[in-house]
Design a protein around this motif. Sequence first.
Motif, PDB file in Angstrom:
ATOM      1  N   THR A 172      17.823   1.529   7.437  1.00  6.53           N
ATOM      2  CA  THR A 172      18.873   0.832   6.705  1.00  6.53           C
ATOM      3  C   THR A 172      18.724   1.070   5.208  1.00  6.53           C
ATOM      4  OG1 THR A 172      17.598  -1.195   6.442  1.00  6.53           O
ATOM      5  CG2 THR A 172      18.858  -0.954   8.486  1.00  6.53           C
ATOM      6  N   SER A 173      19.752   0.706   4.471  1.00  7.29           N
ATOM      7  CA  SER A 173      19.716   0.882   3.018  1.00  7.29           C
ATOM      8  C   SER A 173      18.789  -0.115   2.340  1.00  7.29           C
ATOM      9  CB  SER A 173      21.137   0.736   2.446  1.00  7.29           C
ATOM     10  OG  SER A 173      21.685  -0.512   2.802  1.00  7.29           O
ATOM     11  N   GLU A 174      18.216  -1.048   3.109  1.00  7.38           N
ATOM     12  CA  GLU A 174      17.271  -2.018   2.546  1.00  7.38           C
ATOM     13  C   GLU A 174      15.835  -1.762   2.996  1.00  7.38           C
ATOM     14  OE1 GLU A 174      20.028  -3.177   4.373  1.00  7.38           O
ATOM     15  OE2 GLU A 174      21.246  -3.272   2.546  1.00  7.38           O
ATOM     16  N   SER A 175      15.566  -0.611   3.594  1.00  6.80           N
ATOM     17  CA  SER A 175      14.217  -0.348   4.101  1.00  6.80           C
ATOM     18  C   SER A 175      13.202  -0.366   2.963  1.00  6.80           C
ATOM     19  CB  SER A 175      14.173   0.996   4.824  1.00  6.80           C
ATOM     20  OG  SER A 175      14.613   2.032   3.977  1.00  6.80           O
ATOM     21  N   ALA A 176      12.049  -0.968   3.233  1.00  8.87           N
ATOM     22  CA  ALA A 176      11.021  -1.159   2.209  1.00  8.87           C
ATOM     23  C   ALA A 176      10.308   0.147   1.881  1.00  8.87           C
ATOM     24  CB  ALA A 176      10.015  -2.200   2.682  1.00  8.87           C
ATOM     25  N   ALA A 177       9.847   0.249   0.647  1.00  7.70           N
ATOM     26  CA  ALA A 177       9.122   1.434   0.199  1.00  7.70           C
ATOM     27  C   ALA A 177       7.786   1.550   0.928  1.00  7.70           C
ATOM     28  CB  ALA A 177       8.901   1.375  -1.305  1.00  7.70           C
ATOM     29  N   ARG A 178       7.432   2.780   1.317  1.00  4.90           N
ATOM     30  CA  ARG A 178       6.130   3.065   1.926  1.00  4.90           C
ATOM     31  C   ARG A 178       5.378   3.987   0.962  1.00  4.90           C
ATOM     32  NH1 ARG A 178       6.815   5.495   7.636  1.00  4.90           N
ATOM     33  NH2 ARG A 178       4.616   4.925   7.780  1.00  4.90           N
ATOM     34  N   TRP A 179       4.807   3.388  -0.054  1.00  9.26           N
ATOM     35  CA  TRP A 179       4.209   4.165  -1.141  1.00  9.26           C
ATOM     36  C   TRP A 179       3.055   5.031  -0.675  1.00  9.26           C
ATOM     37  CZ3 TRP A 179       7.225   4.339  -5.174  1.00  9.26           C
ATOM     38  CH2 TRP A 179       8.040   3.255  -5.468  1.00  9.26           C
ATOM     39  N   LEU A 180       2.338   4.592   0.341  1.00  6.43           N
ATOM     40  CA  LEU A 180       1.164   5.329   0.789  1.00  6.43           C
ATOM     41  C   LEU A 180       1.534   6.715   1.306  1.00  6.43           C
ATOM     42  CD1 LEU A 180      -1.866   4.834   0.915  1.00  6.43           C
ATOM     43  CD2 LEU A 180      -1.599   4.054   3.277  1.00  6.43           C
ATOM     44  N   MET A 181       2.763   6.873   1.825  1.00  6.51           N
ATOM     45  CA  MET A 181       3.171   8.165   2.364  1.00  6.51           C
ATOM     46  C   MET A 181       3.398   9.197   1.263  1.00  6.51           C
ATOM     47  SD  MET A 181       2.835   7.169   5.330  1.00  6.51           S
ATOM     48  CE  MET A 181       3.114   8.766   6.075  1.00  6.51           C
ATOM     49  N   LEU A 182       3.435   8.757   0.015  1.00  3.08           N
ATOM     50  CA  LEU A 182       3.568   9.712  -1.084  1.00  3.08           C
ATOM     51  C   LEU A 182       2.283  10.508  -1.296  1.00  3.08           C
ATOM     52  CD1 LEU A 182       5.448   7.521  -3.730  1.00  3.08           C
ATOM     53  CD2 LEU A 182       6.416   9.282  -2.246  1.00  3.08           C
ATOM     54  N   VAL A 183       1.148   9.956  -0.851  1.00  2.00           N
ATOM     55  CA  VAL A 183      -0.135  10.614  -1.101  1.00  2.00           C
ATOM     56  C   VAL A 183      -0.236  11.948  -0.368  1.00  2.00           C
ATOM     57  CG1 VAL A 183      -2.635  10.404  -0.869  1.00  2.00           C
ATOM     58  CG2 VAL A 183      -1.274   8.419  -1.589  1.00  2.00           C
ATOM     59  N   PRO A 184      -0.060  12.001   0.964  1.00  2.00           N
ATOM     60  CA  PRO A 184      -0.142  13.316   1.622  1.00  2.00           C
ATOM     61  C   PRO A 184       0.940  14.271   1.159  1.00  2.00           C
ATOM     62  CG  PRO A 184       0.604  11.618   3.167  1.00  2.00           C
ATOM     63  CD  PRO A 184       0.133  10.914   1.941  1.00  2.00           C
ATOM     64  N   TRP A 185       2.117  13.750   0.842  1.00  2.00           N
ATOM     65  CA  TRP A 185       3.179  14.628   0.333  1.00  2.00           C
ATOM     66  C   TRP A 185       2.744  15.264  -0.989  1.00  2.00           C
ATOM     67  CZ3 TRP A 185       8.312  12.522  -2.165  1.00  2.00           C
ATOM     68  CH2 TRP A 185       9.110  13.605  -2.541  1.00  2.00           C
ATOM     69  N   ALA A 186       2.236  14.446  -1.902  1.00  2.00           N
ATOM     70  CA  ALA A 186       1.844  14.956  -3.215  1.00  2.00           C
ATOM     71  C   ALA A 186       0.706  15.961  -3.111  1.00  2.00           C
ATOM     72  CB  ALA A 186       1.443  13.791  -4.120  1.00  2.00           C
ATOM     73  N   LEU A 187      -0.296  15.660  -2.286  1.00  2.00           N
ATOM     74  CA  LEU A 187      -1.437  16.573  -2.180  1.00  2.00           C
ATOM     75  C   LEU A 187      -1.050  17.859  -1.462  1.00  2.00           C
ATOM     76  CD1 LEU A 187      -4.334  14.049  -1.464  1.00  2.00           C
ATOM     77  CD2 LEU A 187      -3.725  15.193  -3.609  1.00  2.00           C
ATOM     78  N   GLY A 188      -0.116  17.770  -0.514  1.00  2.00           N
ATOM     79  CA  GLY A 188       0.387  18.986   0.111  1.00  2.00           C
ATOM     80  C   GLY A 188       1.139  19.844  -0.893  1.00  2.00           C
ATOM     81  N   PHE A 189       1.904  19.212  -1.765  1.00  2.00           N
ATOM     82  CA  PHE A 189       2.633  19.937  -2.798  1.00  2.00           C
ATOM     83  C   PHE A 189       1.662  20.601  -3.777  1.00  2.00           C
ATOM     84  CE2 PHE A 189       4.740  19.923  -7.024  1.00  2.00           C
ATOM     85  CZ  PHE A 189       5.768  20.794  -6.738  1.00  2.00           C
ATOM     86  N   VAL A 190       0.613  19.885  -4.152  1.00  2.00           N
ATOM     87  CA  VAL A 190      -0.398  20.457  -5.040  1.00  2.00           C
ATOM     88  C   VAL A 190      -1.034  21.687  -4.401  1.00  2.00           C
ATOM     89  CG1 VAL A 190      -2.673  20.043  -6.067  1.00  2.00           C
ATOM     90  CG2 VAL A 190      -0.875  18.315  -6.276  1.00  2.00           C
TER      91      VAL A 190
END
Length: 462
Positions: free
Chosen positions: A376-394
Amino acid sequence: MSVVMRRVRPSGRRGSANEVPTTLVEPAPRVLGVFDQLGLWGNLGVSLLGFTGAAVVLQPGGPGTPQLSLMAALLATVVGTVLGAAAIAASAIPGAQTGAPAMVLLRGLLGARVSYLPTVLNIVQMIGWGTFELVTIATAAATVLPAVPQWIFVVVGGVITTGLSLYPLGAVRVLRKYVTVAVVIALAYLLFQLLAKPLPPLTQGTWSGFSVGVDTTVAVAVSWVPMAADYARHSRSSAAAFTGAFFGYGLTQIACYALGLLALVTVAADGDQIFAAFIAVPLGGLAFAVLAIREMDQSFANVYSATVSTQNVRPRWDRRYVAVTVGVLITVLALVVNIYGYASFLSLIGSVFVPLFAVLTIDYYCFSGRQGWDLTSESAARWLMLVPWALGFVTYQLIYPGQVGWWAQAWGDLAQAIGFVARPWMSASIFSFAVAAALTLVVGGASRWARRRSPTQPVSAC
């Protein structure tokens, strides 16, 4: 927008029920069968850029460097395409199961507001690649009909692209019924003509740079991952979505690159001469014209995905008005901008999505997705999932930072500072995907362990 994690029966109604709804708040019709999706992805697997991209596979070190043997180049194409097609197919299944397009799926992974970041990046790259495709189509058409001004081909291509984007499911059916057959005939004919010419020994050349060749074909295939669910959400089943994407795309990209490689080792001196080499064979102009006209499925796909990506941010916007706006924009850009100068920038944006969809795939199949994401458009942020994304990008940037000067220099300085040296056998796409996937398993495992300590939370197993 509320998406329920269950399979929806295909609608038997005609008319508007068989076309994409105008807004994202309406349910997606499930009308695409396996042959529809084989036709869609089979056409998307063939690209004029793929023919010229074969030069990168054959000479991964660039012009003037040693060539791979034909056997090594063909094997690199097959390996890279299989891996890339598997990524497309795996990304298609969540769309088929939820009825949600790709950027909306990211709400479940990152949260609604955080999903806007990759959504904006995807819109930018879709507009860029749509522009790139119109220029490529016009260039190819001008090769066949040099007396016609190239801008006419740009405008005609833009009009047709926009028209297809207004009726996307109808466009998919046209591809399946008519275009696919013509494309298969054109490819087979050109392959037959080139195979009739003397070929060098299959083992003549080097294997050095084989991994770069693999990475090149992986990267081309993975560039379609951010839009796989945009079409799979209309699939009648997950199996049809997977089969259409994996076999449709995989087989035709292999054929496309093989054709380019054959042209390079027989009649074309470099990638810039491949189009002329095709036209030089008997009836080659006609076969190449079929492939040039078919290229508009690429620009159509970019415009449509830019449209539904925009609707992730504004679900109630009418997709028809958005599609016309995007279609006009890419046409104007194709007329006034030297898009080839931005190709490296577009590839840089594309590298963002390799680790992102690794995170999505692992989290969906192993953890959160099976319990039902909040889309939904109100789904809560899952900040922890940014970690593997960022390290994969690095990881991706350390191995291959691309060709944008200041960006590549910055990552080169960082790699030198930490003592990292990218080896020739390292694949940026594969390593980035693997790092992001492994870290997502760690994050997901930790979250599952935490849920086990709470008896009110369900736990899924990968």
